[in-house]
Motif scaffolding. Structure first.
Motif, PDB file in Angstrom:
ATOM      1  N   GLU A 120       0.829  -1.211   0.000  1.00 53.09           N
ATOM      2  CA  GLU A 120       0.000   0.000   0.000  1.00 53.09           C
ATOM      3  C   GLU A 120       0.861   1.259   0.000  1.00 53.09           C
ATOM      4  O   GLU A 120       0.543   2.243  -0.686  1.00 53.09           O
ATOM      5  N   GLN A 121       1.947   1.231   0.766  1.00 51.68           N
ATOM      6  CA  GLN A 121       2.823   2.404   0.846  1.00 51.68           C
ATOM      7  C   GLN A 121       3.538   2.647  -0.477  1.00 51.68           C
ATOM      8  O   GLN A 121       3.719   3.788  -0.894  1.00 51.68           O
ATOM      9  N   ASP A 123       2.292   1.861  -3.354  1.00 48.45           N
ATOM     10  CA  ASP A 123       1.247   2.399  -4.225  1.00 48.45           C
ATOM     11  C   ASP A 123       0.978   3.870  -3.938  1.00 48.45           C
ATOM     12  O   ASP A 123       0.562   4.610  -4.836  1.00 48.45           O
ATOM     13  N   SER A 124       1.211   4.312  -2.696  1.00 47.97           N
ATOM     14  CA  SER A 124       0.934   5.708  -2.342  1.00 47.97           C
ATOM     15  C   SER A 124       2.075   6.651  -2.730  1.00 47.97           C
ATOM     16  O   SER A 124       1.920   7.865  -2.665  1.00 47.97           O
ATOM     17  N   SER A 127       3.816   8.399  -8.697  1.00 48.19           N
ATOM     18  CA  SER A 127       3.744   7.316  -9.685  1.00 48.19           C
ATOM     19  C   SER A 127       5.115   6.874 -10.211  1.00 48.19           C
ATOM     20  O   SER A 127       5.397   5.682 -10.264  1.00 48.19           O
ATOM     21  N   LYS A 171       8.484   5.897   6.606  1.00 47.83           N
ATOM     22  CA  LYS A 171       7.124   5.449   6.933  1.00 47.83           C
ATOM     23  C   LYS A 171       7.162   4.200   7.797  1.00 47.83           C
ATOM     24  O   LYS A 171       6.381   4.055   8.740  1.00 47.83           O
TER      25      LYS A 171
END
Length: 178
Positions: A120-121, A123-124, A127, A171
């Motif tokens: 998820e990270q 993907d965040s 791009s 993160k």
């Protein structure tokens, strides 16, 4: 016409014999400097060996013994700093990554959750940075190959990859502190 500067350069090139003559003293100095950086004797010997290999590859560009000794000091300091950075970067990652017990159902569940969270990270991420990280880490592509695919310079790929890794690491650190 006689090229005096080329002649002087030819005379000033350090030969293999000259290099070998001062190599022992230079190696001892490299070990001493590595010791001053806090490295154990074995590590200091490894660093000195790396330094001597680097200096040997440059021996034809070294003018004299003084140039060799000065280059040895600078090279030793740089190798020590590079090793320190490498070991501390890996230590940071080791602190943030939890150890898992393959037999424990709880650890496997946490690891699966962590994998999902990391996905998820990624993907965040912006791009391009996310694509570069995915191609490099998951698909194991070379930097030059990624640059060709994206149509950007290889240095840009390196920069994007570094930023993405750092952001992901930060993160992960924040997540583990909670």
């Amino acid at each position: 016409m006689f090229n005096f500067s080329g002649f002087v350069r030819y005379i000033c090139v350090m030969t293999q014999k000259e290099f070998t003559y001062v190599a022992g003293e230079t190696r001892a100095k490299a070990v001493s400097i590595a010791g001053q950086f806090g490295y154990a004797q074995d590590d200091a010997e490894d660093i000195a060996q790396d330094v001597m290999l680097k200096l040997w590859s440059l021996h034809e560009q070294l003018n004299d013994v003084a140039h060799l000794k000065a280059s040895a000091v600078i090279t030793t300091k740089r190798v020590c700093i590079d090793r320190w950075r490498t070991t501390h970067q890996h230590a940071d990652i080791a602190i943030t990554m939890p150890l898992i017990d393959e037999d424990s159902l709880h650890d496997r569940l946490e690891y699966t959750e962590l994998e999902h969270w990391i996905g998820e990270q990624i993907d965040s991420l912006p791009s391009t940075a996310g694509m570069v990280l995915r191609m490099r880490q998951l698909e194991h592509r070379e930097l030059s190959e990624i640059a060709d695919i994206l149509g950007i310079r290889q240095t840009s790929v390196s920069t994007l990859l570094s930023r993405a890794r750092n952001e992901l690491l930060n993160k992960l650190k924040r997540r583990n502190q909670q």
